[in-house]
Design an enzyme around this catalytic site. Structure first.
Site, mmCIF file in Angstrom:
data_model
loop_
_atom_site.group_PDB
_atom_site.id
_atom_site.type_symbol
_atom_site.label_atom_id
_atom_site.label_comp_id
_atom_site.label_asym_id
_atom_site.label_seq_id
_atom_site.Cartn_x
_atom_site.Cartn_y
_atom_site.Cartn_z
ATOM 1 N N GLU A 1 -3.236 12.910 9.333
ATOM 2 C CA GLU A 1 -3.992 12.069 8.397
ATOM 3 C C GLU A 1 -3.653 10.591 8.605
ATOM 4 O OE1 GLU A 1 -4.452 13.009 4.298
ATOM 5 O OE2 GLU A 1 -4.639 15.166 4.645
ATOM 6 N N ASP B 1 0.410 19.903 10.018
ATOM 7 C CA ASP B 1 0.090 20.437 8.700
ATOM 8 C C ASP B 1 -0.832 21.622 8.954
ATOM 9 O OD1 ASP B 1 -0.865 21.075 6.215
ATOM 10 O OD2 ASP B 1 -1.545 19.053 5.685
ATOM 11 N N ASN C 1 -1.487 24.076 6.835
ATOM 12 C CA ASN C 1 -2.117 24.574 5.605
ATOM 13 C C ASN C 1 -1.917 26.078 5.438
ATOM 14 O OD1 ASN C 1 -3.319 22.473 3.988
ATOM 15 N ND2 ASN C 1 -4.653 22.037 5.729
#
Length: 604
Positions: free
Chosen positions: A331, A481, A483
């Site tokens: 991100e 990440d 998730n």
């Protein structure tokens, strides 16, 4: 009497010579920038109180450049003059005998006007404009630009975005000043002069604060602007000093941040034979500023603490303080990467690469320390496109063809896999394949993430195999990440090398259906890969902590065949995380927590 006259003449001669020498010593500079890879060159000199910068073609003749210099000079001299028509002819007639001329000399010989600019402008030549003299410096150390942050807080380092040309950052000198506006300006005692207000009675006085390139403001700086002064230098040469003043005043900071406690474990770089890895979802600005973020996801966080100007300062201090050899970020906003991360981390001798996610303004970034690694190649893929086009994914695509809804979800996502191949500086026979990804977020889509990871592993297997030789081995480091919880099928796939078609993640408790009511996925599929992976940071209680969710989603996976964990950096305490309800907060710049491990090469 005769001796007296001789003495007088000698004395006069010496004084004249001293006058000429002093004038030469104080001669202004004409800076010429001329590099082979550029078609044009820049000629810079001072005219009055301003700086003139001429961009001229290298192939143009010297006469053309001098004509432009004369034009600019006449324009400057005539600026503001309002000549009456009746006096115009007289003025022009007078100017014929006093017209401004320009010439270039080298070793006291006039340079021919027909010579190309690239050959005419030589180091030590003299540019004469009327009575003014300029010594020509070709490609001297120079400051091309300096950009300072638009928000500065006490306790948080200020990283200048410094662009140098023909200069060494290490050899150049720097000075920081703090504004002190308490010194009154002397006022006139004249009876007809009016006394100024208290505001006008003050003038800017600058107090020296530091000689370091990076400056961390202190509490006494609060309310003051800062001035940064740089003198570029290289190999004994010194360029023109440039100074820049911040557009903002120093503000109060939030005090001690929890990551500063973690910095106690990272004061020193990783030891020889090891490298420190940080994996961190730093919360993209595009997601932090939405109405959903302000009112639903992070209502407990003050809006100012979600602003990028604020979070940027925390992020830079946090990242630099980890003394990492590898920073693997998710991100990452493109502007944050270019305008903040690259300049700041370059000062820590780190280079970075970036890949965006389609049309989105965020993506993934990997930074590596220049004294630990050398970049060999960058291999990035869009996961959905790779599934559709890479031969290694043919069987997986064929299986998904029976579940078009799932296939469409995978291929339409902007998910990317960032891959860099690095070579160890300490031991060039050791190579490291660093992979970085951020998988699909939806909690009811573990089957989509399984497919995404299967594609990633297929691609990584190809990269590792194609770059391994008898003389050099390639180790895999997979970060991101994901998730996915440690109880997920994806974690099982990574750590046990396989996941069966019967795994419950293929058939989630709340399965998604197609428009006609059928299950998106009718059957699972066996997946496997050849890597022996383990989580370098173990399984912390959480790496993501927001108001409505807490869990472990972020991982540093290492190939245990060639890599081992040397140490892990402790996570923040639960009390630190919840002191301001949840993340992000005034002391945590992201809703995720950085995970950090020192990894060592296994002895062969």
């Amino acid at each position: 009497m005769f001796l007296r006259r001789i003495s007088l003449r000698v004395c006069t001669f010496v004084l004249v010579e001293r006058s000429v020498l002093c004038r030469s010593f104080a001669m202004q500079r004409c800076v010429v920038r001329c590099v082979p890879e550029e078609e044009k060159m820049t000629i810079s000199y001072r005219l009055g109180e301003g700086q003139r910068n001429l961009l001229r073609a290298k192939t143009e003749t010297l006469g053309g450049a001098l004509s432009r210099i004369v034009f600019n000079t006449n324009k400057y001299l005539n600026k503001g003059k309002k000549k009456k028509k009746a006096k115009l002819e007289a003025a022009n007639a007078e100017s014929d005998s006093n017209a401004i001329t320009a010439q270039l000399t080298f070793n006291r010989v006039k340079v021919d006007d027909d010579i190309p600019n690239s050959e005419a402008w030589q180091e030590g030549a003299i540019l004469e404009i009327g009575e003014d003299r300029y010594v020509v410096n070709v490609n001297p150390p120079m400051v091309k630009s300096v950009v300072l942050p638009t928000s500065i807080m006490a306790g948080f380092p200020v990283f200048p975005r410094l662009d140098l040309d023909f200069a060494s950052r290490q050899e150049s000198s720097y000075t920081w000043y703090r504004e002190d506006s308490s010194v009154p300006t002397p006022t006139s005692n004249s009876g007809d002069s009016k006394r100024k207000s208290n505001e006008d009675d003050k003038q800017t006085n600058w107090v020296q604060a530091s000689h370091d390139l990076i400056y961390t403001p202190v509490n006494s700086d609060i309310g003051s602007k800062l001035k940064f002064v740089c003198t570029p230098k290289c190999d004994g040469k010194e360029g023109v000093t440039m100074e820049t003043v911040t557009t903002c005043q120093v503000e109060a900071g939030p005090g001690l941040c929890p990551f500063e406690t973690r910095h106690l474990y990272t004061k020193k770089r990783a030891e020889k034979g090891c490298f420190r890895v940080v994996s961190y979802n730093i919360l993209a600005d595009v997601y932090a500023k939405t109405e959903l973020s302000l009112t639903v996801l992070y209502p407990y966080c003050p809006p100012y603490a979600l602003e990028l100007d604020y979070r940027r300062q925390l992020l830079l201090k946090e990242l630099v303080g980890y003394n990492a050899d590898l920073l693997v970020l998710q991100e990452t906003g493109k502007s944050l990467f270019n305008d903040a991360l690259v300049p700041a981390l370059d000062l820590s001798d780190m280079d970075g690469v970036y890949i965006g996610k389609g049309q989105q303004s965020e993506g993934e970034a990997i930074f590596y320390h220049r004294d630990k690694f050398r970049l060999l190649s960058q291999e990035d893929i869009n996961v959905g496109e790779c599934l559709s086009s890479d031969p290694s994914c043919h069987d997986l695509q064929k299986w998904l063809s029976h579940s078009p809804a799932v296939l469409n979800k995978v291929t339409s996502r902007s998910t990317v896999l960032q891959v860099v191949l690095l070579e160890s500086i300490e031991d060039p026979s050791r190579r490291l394949c660093v992979a970085n990804t951020h998988l699909y977020w939806h909690p009811r889509a573990p089957h989509v993430r399984l497919v995404q990871m299967a594609v990633c592993l297929k691609f990584l297997e190809k990269i590792v195999n194609s770059n391994s030789t008898q003389d050099s081995s390639v180790s895999l480091l997979l970060c991101g990440d994901l998730n996915s919880h440690p109880t997920s099928g994806l974690y099982e796939l990574l750590t046990k090398q396989a996941v069966p078609a019967s795994h419950t993640d293929w058939f989630p408790a709340e399965p998604q259906t197609t428009d006609d009511g059928k299950l998106e996925l009718q059957e699972g599929v066996d997946l496997s890969h050849p890597f022996t992976l383990t989580s370098a940071c173990g399984l912390p209680d959480y790496t993501n902590y927001v108001g409505g969710f807490q869990g472990t989603l972020d991982y540093i996976m290492i190939d245990t065949c060639q890599l081992a964990v040397n140490q892990t950096i402790p996570m923040p305490t639960h009390e630190e995380v919840t002191a301001n309800t949840a993340l992000p907060s005034i002391v945590f710049p992201s809703d995720h927590i950085a995970i950090i491990a020192d990894v060592e090469w296994k002895k062969t």
